[in-house]
Design a protein around this motif. Structure first.
Motif, PDB file in Angstrom:
ATOM      1  N   SER A  93       0.551  -1.294  -0.003  1.00  0.00           N
ATOM      2  CA  SER A  93       0.187   0.016  -0.113  1.00  0.00           C
ATOM      3  C   SER A  93       1.256   1.196   0.027  1.00  0.00           C
ATOM      4  O   SER A  93       0.566   2.324  -0.746  1.00  0.00           O
ATOM      5  CB  SER A  93      -1.002   0.042   1.013  1.00  0.00           C
ATOM      6  N   LEU A  94       2.089   1.620   0.510  1.00  0.00           N
ATOM      7  CA  LEU A  94       2.446   2.565   0.708  1.00  0.00           C
ATOM      8  C   LEU A  94       3.200   2.371  -0.352  1.00  0.00           C
ATOM      9  O   LEU A  94       3.990   3.630  -0.378  1.00  0.00           O
ATOM     10  CB  LEU A  94       3.850   2.228   1.762  1.00  0.00           C
ATOM     11  N   VAL A  95       4.078   1.465  -0.841  1.00  0.00           N
ATOM     12  CA  VAL A  95       4.568   1.841  -2.628  1.00  0.00           C
ATOM     13  C   VAL A  95       4.300   2.101  -2.855  1.00  0.00           C
ATOM     14  O   VAL A  95       5.238   2.882  -4.313  1.00  0.00           O
ATOM     15  CB  VAL A  95       5.258   0.225  -2.409  1.00  0.00           C
ATOM     16  N   LEU A  96       2.794   1.915  -3.060  1.00  0.00           N
ATOM     17  CA  LEU A  96       2.300   2.286  -4.601  1.00  0.00           C
ATOM     18  C   LEU A  96       1.069   4.113  -4.057  1.00  0.00           C
ATOM     19  O   LEU A  96       0.439   4.591  -4.876  1.00  0.00           O
ATOM     20  CB  LEU A  96       0.479   1.631  -4.556  1.00  0.00           C
ATOM     21  N   LEU A  97       1.496   4.698  -3.107  1.00  0.00           N
ATOM     22  CA  LEU A  97       1.594   6.372  -2.981  1.00  0.00           C
ATOM     23  C   LEU A  97       2.540   6.813  -3.912  1.00  0.00           C
ATOM     24  O   LEU A  97       3.616   7.276  -3.613  1.00  0.00           O
ATOM     25  CB  LEU A  97       1.714   6.602  -1.500  1.00  0.00           C
ATOM     26  N   CYS A  98       2.247   7.197  -4.931  1.00  0.00           N
ATOM     27  CA  CYS A  98       2.590   8.159  -6.057  1.00  0.00           C
ATOM     28  C   CYS A  98       2.871   9.264  -5.590  1.00  0.00           C
ATOM     29  O   CYS A  98       1.820  10.382  -5.228  1.00  0.00           O
ATOM     30  CB  CYS A  98       2.068   8.013  -7.651  1.00  0.00           C
ATOM     31  N   ILE A  99       4.228   9.635  -5.334  1.00  0.00           N
ATOM     32  CA  ILE A  99       3.923  11.333  -5.029  1.00  0.00           C
ATOM     33  C   ILE A  99       4.542  11.730  -6.220  1.00  0.00           C
ATOM     34  O   ILE A  99       5.757  11.996  -6.914  1.00  0.00           O
ATOM     35  CB  ILE A  99       5.720  11.771  -4.413  1.00  0.00           C
ATOM     36  N   ASP A 100       3.916  13.194  -6.653  1.00  0.00           N
ATOM     37  CA  ASP A 100       3.875  13.926  -7.578  1.00  0.00           C
ATOM     38  C   ASP A 100       4.490  15.182  -7.083  1.00  0.00           C
ATOM     39  O   ASP A 100       3.971  16.180  -6.868  1.00  0.00           O
ATOM     40  CB  ASP A 100       2.325  14.393  -8.711  1.00  0.00           C
TER      41      ASP A 100
END
Length: 414
Positions: A93-100
């Protein structure tokens, strides 16, 4: 999702990994029902999110399975236990939190001020209160405090991994998930009554509401697009703090354990320097179990005052405690900001989809937490549960007040 998880299990082959598909279907089905309940218009208006339903349904399933077993003290069946992968689901879940990066730029300095100034210092102060005055063990106190000040279950799992105590994360996460509901509902109305502008309100929600989904829910109740945008940015930047803080805690706890081991070694090598009523048997010193803090295993074999030390190198221990999801999070952020072609709309679609899958894995983790809650054990640990609730309430109150002040300073004076 299930096939990829089974592939991951096949690579490191934990016990009963072949049974994952059976347990995973059950866990996924519970997560599906939780998301359906959370999407109901009436229940959604009451801020009863998927995390709450997942914990409740997971707990009911665990106790139903326990009731159907002949031996009531028998552990959870292997086919379900192997699917209870709380740490793995949260890490994904954390790995998939994309930061733009393009979204962070306009608000980044003020969001950093709100989310990074108070968190590291207050987190350790409240953790100290927990173990010194509430008599909670150090690891659980650090996990509860960090989860409250950063972002709930994600921070709890990361800190649990860094401290080598992932088994101590279930109760803090369950408490936070339940007690977050009043914050989600109350903070938007308090912000309106205090005449906070949308940016201040959004920064406040982002800084002190525990999970990303809960932050968006709270900002949605406030009902202002700018508040939602600001809340999301502040929360994203606060989520980034999980990485360095977890690494720092892994290093500090490693040093603490090595120092404790050295002190124990010196004490056992020079027993005459202390009052020693430890029984001696045929030249062997029997070390009482209560001398081992927090259940830590004894790493010494003492024979005729000679010590054989079984201790890993500091850097090896640090690597074992290092939260590996940090590497995945960094790689995902780099890929998202460099290789996705097209305009902003395409990036938004990718980010929204990744967030959707991330939230689903988060729900799977909450089901796993519920599976770890057995009513009989909760009754036996009711006193410890009360202490954790007190620590959470203290931490949350401090977080709400301090973050409100920082948000007001950042978006009105900076």
């Amino acid at each position: 999702m299930g096939a990829l998880l089974w592939l991951a299990m096949a690579l490191y082959q934990p016990t009963y990994w072949q049974l994952l598909p059976i347990g995973y279907v059950v866990v996924f089905f519970v997560a599906l029902i939780s998301n359906m309940l959370a999407s109901n218009a009436v229940l959604h208006s009451a801020s009863l999110g998927a995390s709450i339903w997942a914990i409740i349904l997971g707990c009911l399933l665990r106790n139903l399975v326990g009731y159907l077993q002949k031996d009531k003290n028998q552990p959870i069946p292997p086919w379900l236990k192997i699917a209870q992968q709380t740490e793995l689901y949260i890490a994904i879940s954390l790995v998939l939190l994309c930061i733009d990066i393009s979204e962070l730029k306009p608000l980044a300095p003020r969001a950093l001020f709100v989310s990074w100034i108070d968190t590291p210092s207050l987190f350790m102060v409240v953790a100290f209160i927990g173990w010194r005055w509430l008599d909670i063990d150090k690891q659980t106190s650090i996990i509860m405090s960090g989860a409250t000040f950063i972002c709930g279950s994600s921070a709890a799992i990361a800190l649990g991994s860094a401290l080598g105590a992932t088994h101590k994360t279930d109760m803090p996460i369950a408490i936070i998930s339940i007690f977050t509901i009043p914050s989600i509902i109350a903070l938007p109305y308090i912000a309106k009554s205090l005449n906070f502008n949308p940016n201040v309100a959004g920064a406040w929600f982002g800084g002190c509401v525990d999970s990303t989904g809960a932050v968006i829910a709270s900002a949605s109740i406030y009902n202002d697009p700018q508040a939602i945008s600001t809340a999301a940015v502040v929360k994203m930047i606060q989520n980034v703090l999980i990485g360095p803080l977890s690494v720092a805690m892994a290093w500090l706890w490693t040093q603490y354990e090595l120092r404790q081991a050295h002190m124990d070694e010196q004490e056992h090598l020079h027993p005459n320097n202390h009052q020693d009523d430890t029984p001696v048997n045929n030249g062997h010193v029997d070390i009482p179990l209560d001398s081992i803090e927090n259940g830590r295993k004894n790493n010494y074999t003492l024979t005729n005052n000679k010590t054989i030390k079984k201790q890993e190198k500091a850097y090896i221990l640090l690597w074992k405690r290092f939260p590996k999801f940090v590497l995945g999070f960094i790689i995902t952020a780099v890929l998202f900001n460099t290789v996705i072609p097209g305009g902003q709309d395409e990036r938004t679609l990718v980010k929204n989809y990744c967030f959707y899958v991330s939230e689903y894995f988060s729900t799977l983790s909450f089901v796993s937490i519920g599976l770890g809650l057995k009513m009989g054990e909760l009754k036996r640990n009711i006193r410890s549960l009360g202490k954790l609730c007190v620590l959470y309430l203290v931490a949350q109150l401090v977080d709400i007040v301090v973050t409100a002040v920082l948000a007001w300073l950042a978006f009105t004076k900076m």
